[in-house]
Write an enzyme that holds these catalytic residues in place. Structure first.
Site, PDB file in Angstrom:
ATOM      1  N   ALA A 321     -49.414 139.620  70.852  1.00  0.00           N
ATOM      2  CA  ALA A 321     -50.674 138.818  71.227  1.00  0.00           C
ATOM      3  C   ALA A 321     -50.152 138.069  72.354  1.00  0.00           C
ATOM      4  CB  ALA A 321     -51.566 138.130  70.163  1.00  0.00           C
ATOM      5  N   SER A 322     -51.021 136.776  72.695  1.00  0.00           N
ATOM      6  CA  SER A 322     -50.564 136.249  73.658  1.00  0.00           C
ATOM      7  C   SER A 322     -49.183 135.368  73.890  1.00  0.00           C
ATOM      8  CB  SER A 322     -51.664 134.982  73.884  1.00  0.00           C
ATOM      9  OG  SER A 322     -52.843 135.509  73.982  1.00  0.00           O
ATOM     10  N   THR A 323     -48.260 135.608  72.922  1.00  0.00           N
ATOM     11  CA  THR A 323     -46.854 135.172  72.784  1.00  0.00           C
ATOM     12  C   THR A 323     -46.107 135.766  73.670  1.00  0.00           C
ATOM     13  OG1 THR A 323     -46.187 136.378  71.015  1.00  0.00           O
ATOM     14  CG2 THR A 323     -47.122 133.924  70.663  1.00  0.00           C
TER      15      THR A 323
END
Lengths: 638, 368
Positions: A321-323
């Site tokens: 995801a956004s990581t």
């Protein structure tokens, strides 16, 4: 020439006479030995052969102990008391069994069944195990009534004990009886069926170190199988003791914080890759494996949908995801797709082809540069970066950041994860890559799969300005003679040390596995973005702020289920989704921001928002580890 | 072309001894494989019988062709066997922790067994050329040392200590037989006298010393080798004077013996046949050796003499080392007992030896 030959022949005959003499002597010695063995000592050997009198009795080695980095004990051997009976000596048998059944609280019928299990009608002189690991109370009762219990034997046997119970279950693993496959694999050359070997975690990975070496006694027994004489003894060699890089306090904290959730935490020392905590939730008590699980217990563990038997920190595969935006940002900056001044406008969605790709924030972020985009986790910004780069360049950078390949921790068949490329999809799925998919990949969705440990290694490298360390679990190993093996040993003439050093290299050697593929300028921008995530005015994880310690991090919310209609902002108002459809929450962080010491990676399955469930856990972990410093700076600080 | 004297001079006695040993061997092998065993490995017995049959042809070949042929092709044989050993190093089958076998379909052979014969032939050729009554000088010994060292190192790599020791012993006894110059011999003895202690105290590591000590004294390893030797001694000793009877050995039946059909087969025989049988077997072996030496005695050709001594030496050392080992007189090294132990390559190579001896014996008139 002819003449010489003739002389030679006579000469050879002379030499041959000598040879014949030697041969006669040799055969005379053999015959004399035969005479001695078969005639002089014959009856002695005949007697020994009658009951196969010479036998080998094993002496089991003690397993090595496991400590945490501060020397607190994590796995030890405790004495257990095994209750046996020698049926031939127990007269009257039934009465003795009856008394025993009271003391150990097992029905008399069960005990009798054990005694008569063997088909032969004659009662055995060999002890029959009635109950392993009896309680202290039972032991006291039996010892007190010793004289009323003929033929009862209590044998002491060391048994593995995990002092941290469920707090380090996945990390330490547990022991179990060796199975047929393991026996045949050749990896356990000294074991035979019935032996206990490491089945999981460190116990399995470090089996050769912890096991020690079996000893034995060569004994002479009589017709009853009783030992008459010990002919020879070889002492067993205790396994070596291991000091882990784990911080027990931190480990415990992580388990407590994850209680009730399925998820994982990996905490690394940013300066050398040492693992400070490695936790998977839900957990189990490895001690229950030592004493043998009941069927019900096993079924409960095995059928639990939260999969307690999996070490999620090492084995769990999740979309980053956004990581993953850390990777996209580095790639974009390095490839020149963007620079620090590049600004994209986020209106809440991005149109690509005939599809609309939404930002998590429906109202949009407005004009954002790369630092703001990281801080606010703007999807639209990274859609456009990804679009410019293409999937293969993204994959190249992701691999250089250590994703898509095992970190090399050497535990539990660590998976590689998955970083998709166009070629991969063509081969695997058979359909060419769709350019729109690149957009999903750029924000860490799509086919991307990473482990919490991989993300910890990555964020640790961002923290220490670029060095990817192989995660290491062993701090040092204490060999039997007290030598500390810690990677600085030069003398290897000792064979046992050599073996330990080889094992240490697998689990303890500080090893750089790569460098982040970004210039220091690039990394500073990314670091600034991650600092703003926590400390910026609009950061997504402002709740993580700790007084006295600056934390940098990145949130992530991984879709478990495709949501076209449900954007997160919609959902807040709607009825909450069923648990198994909720998003996974990520938070990766390092602290202190400018000179980090620890890196944390947290995933909470179905925790929905990185900022609300995962980030607070990371915060507590950082606080726990750097806590004393806060106290100190609170006195002196502003 | 065909000389009637070939038949006339055929060594029937040697053939008789061989037959006696082959029958005894088969019987003992059958017992070792079947007695008391839940799953008798009877297939191995049939395999051995097939080897014997195949061996008959090879033995015939080995005595029909004039052994002068071997002299001409000595180096070819030698390098062929060496290349087989190199081949084993890369493509050999691993069994019991060592890489010794080459597999051709259903057949697997152990080239190191044939290497022994090749070394004998090549040394016989070389020595026949250089032998003098004064003995060999150091310079003349140089080539044979190299010729022995190459196969020894290759075999040790497998690792197969037993065969390496055999090759060394055979070569050493051949060399001593054709005599070493007094001064050279003294030098060699002195050199090893000095270097061995140096090696022991300054070169060998602690664990290597441990291994050597255990090898020399099995009692230092009472759980493995030491245990096997005790069980072997019990089996032999419990046979007493008359033995327990064929197929009635209890130690054998209970599988207390290690390697009971290969290296330790003599303990099976001794348990079943007692002192009378065992002493007879030892006598038969002794007769075989003396027969071989007699062939050398009657031979008139230098190459033939040395070849006969080498081949006889090979049989001699195998018998002495194997029996010495199972009786607890010598260190435990994996050496099969000729004609008795299970093993195709061992059987075939022993029959080749028989063939060569018959060959030399048969052609003893040729130089008249």
């Amino acid at each position: 020439m002819e003449l010489l030959k003739v002389i030679d022949r006579e000469w050879f005959k002379q030499r041959l006479t000598g040879v014949v003499l030697c041969v006669m002597i040799a055969f005379a010695v053999l015959s004399a030995r035969l005479f001695y063995l078969q005639v002089v000592e014959g009856s002695h050997f005949r007697r020994l052969s009658q009951y196969n009198s010479i036998r080998i009795h094993d002496i089991a080695p003690l397993r090595g102990l496991i400590y945490d980095r501060n020397g607190s004990l994590m796995a030890e051997n405790r004495p257990s008391f095994n209750l046996s009976i020698i049926p031939r000596d127990a007269a009257p048998l039934e009465k003795t069994i009856e008394k025993l059944s009271v003391y150990i609280d097992v029905p008399k019928e069960d005990l009798m069944a054990l005694v008569y299990k063997k088909k032969s009608k004659r009662l055995s002189f060999r002890p029959v195990l009635l109950k392993p690991d009896i309680s202290r109370n039972a032991l006291a009762a039996i010892e007190a009534h010793r004289f009323e219990l003929p033929g009862v034997v209590v044998a002491i046997k060391p048994i593995r004990h995990y002092l941290q119970h469920e707090y380090a279950a996945h990390l330490l693993g547990y022991l179990g009886e060796i199975n047929l496959k393991e026996l045949k694999s050749g990896r356990y050359p000294e074991c035979k069926s019935g032996d206990l070997v490491g089945k999981f975690g460190l116990e399995k990975a470090c089996e050769p170190l912890l096991r020690g070496k079996m000893g034995g006694k060569q004994v002479e027994v009589n017709a009853r199988g009783q030992v008459v004489r010990v002919l020879n003894t070889v002492d067993s060699i205790t396994g070596v003791n291991i000091n882990l890089t784990i911080d027990n306090k931190l480990q415990k904290k992580a388990v407590e914080l994850l209680k009730g959730f399925a998820g994982a935490v990996a905490v690394l020392d940013t300066s050398n890759g040492g693992i400070l905590a490695l936790v998977s939730s839900p957990s189990f008590d490895p001690n229950s494996f030592v004493s043998g699980l009941t069927h019900a217990q096993w079924r409960e563990l095995d059928s639990n949908p939260q999969m307690p038997m999996q070490n999620k920190s090492v084995q769990g595969l999740y979309p980053p995801a956004s990581t993953y935006k850390i990777v996209t940002a580095i790639a974009g900056l390095e490839k020149g797709a963007i620079d620090e001044h590049t600004v994209f406008h986020c209106s809440g969605s991005h149109k690509f082809g005939n599809r609309v790709y939404r930002c998590w924030k429906r109202t949009g972020h407005g004009k954002v540069n790369v630092v703001a985009a990281l801080a606010q986790s703007c999807d639209v910004f990274f859609y456009q970066v990804g679009q410019k780069l293409g999937v293969d360049i993204l994959a190249e950078y992701a691999r250089a950041c250590g994703l898509g390949s095992a970190t090399g921790i050497n535990l539990d068949n660590e998976p590689q994860g998955l970083i998709p490329t166009a070629l991969w999809k063509k081969r695997r799925v058979g359909i060419p890559w769709q350019r729109g998919e690149t957009l999903s990949v750029a924000i860490g969705q799509g086919y991307n799969l990473v482990t919490p440990l991989q993300m910890a290694v990555l964020v640790s490298a961002v923290g220490n300005r670029g060095t990817l360390y192989r995660p290491r679990i062993i701090k040092n190993i204490i060999s039997a003679d007290g030598t500390v093996i810690d990677g600085n040993n030069n003398s290897v003439d000792n064979i046992t040390h050599k073996a330990i050093i080889e094992e240490f290299a697998k689990f303890g050697q500080i090893e750089i596995i790569g460098k982040l593929p970004g210039s220091s300028r690039t990394l500073e921008l990314v670091r600034k973005g991650l600092w703003e995530v926590v400390n910026g005015r609009r950061g997504t994880a402002r709740t993580v702020k700790i007084k006295g310690i600056e934390v940098s991090g990145k949130t992530g919310t991984a879709q478990v289920f495709s949501r076209k209609k449900n954007t997160p902002s919609d959902r807040r108002d709607k009825k909450r989704q069923p648990m198994h459809l909720r998003d996974h929450a990520w938070f990766v962080a390092y602290a202190p921001s400018d000179a980090p010491r620890i890196a944390v990676s947290v995933i909470v399955e179905h925790g929905e928002h990185g900022s609300s469930t995962a980030a607070p856990i990371a915060r507590e972990m950082i606080k726990c580890y750097l806590g004393e410093e806060i106290a100190a700076s609170a006195v002196n600080g502003p | 072309m065909f000389d009637r004297r070939l038949v006339q001079y055929f060594n029937w006695g040697l053939l008789g001894l061989f037959c006696l040993l082959a029958v005894t061997g088969s019987l003992t092998l059958y017992s070792a494989l079947t007695a008391g065993s839940a799953n008798p490995q009877i297939a191995l017995f049939y395999k051995q019988m097939i080897w014997y049959t195949a061996g008959l042809f090879i033995m015939a070949l080995a005595f029909v062709l004039d052994y002068k042929f071997l002299e001409r092709w000595a180096y070819a044989c030698y390098f062929f066997c060496v290349s087989l050993l190199v081949f084993v190093m890369f493509f050999g089958r691993v069994g019991g922790g060592s890489k010794r076998w080459l597999v051709f379909g259903p057949v697997s052979i152990q080239p190191s067994e044939f290497m022994k014969i090749a070394v004998i032939i090549v040394l016989a050729k070389y020595f026949a050329k250089v032998v003098t009554m004064e003995g060999m000088s150091f310079k003349e010994l140089f080539l044979p040392m190299i010729l022995v060292m190459i196969p020894c190192v290759l075999v040790l790599k497998q690792p197969d200590l037993g065969t390496a020791i055999m090759i060394f012993l055979i070569a050493a006894s051949m060399t001593l037989f054709i005599k070493i110059e007094k001064r050279t011999l003294a030098c060699l003895v002195a050199a090893s006298g000095v270097s061995l202690p140096l090696l022991w105290f300054f070169v060998l590591k602690q664990y290597q010393k441990q291994r050597i000590l255990t090898f020399l004294d099995p009692d230092r390893d009472p759980l493995n080798t030491g245990y096997h030797i005790i069980q072997s001694k019990i089996a032999i000793g419990s046979g007493m004077i008359f033995g327990k009877g064929v197929f009635k050995g209890t130690q054998n039946a209970l599988s207390f013996l290690p390697e009971q059909h290969t290296d330790f087969i003599f303990s099976v025989f001794a348990e079943e046949w007692g002192f009378i049988g065992s002493a007879l077997l030892v006598t038969v072996f002794a007769m075989l050796i003396l027969w071989g030496l007699n062939i050398a005695y009657e031979c008139r050709d230098t190459f033939g003499i040395i070849l006969a001594v080498g081949v006889t030496g090979m049989i001699f050392w195998q018998v002495i080392i194997n029996m010495g080992m199972v009786m607890g007189l010598m260190p435990v090294v994996g050496v099969p007992l000729p004609f008795i132990s299970y093993g195709g390559s061992s059987v075939i190579s022993m029959m080749v030896c028989m063939g060569i001896l018959m060959n030399i014996s048969m052609r003893r008139f040729m130089l008249d």
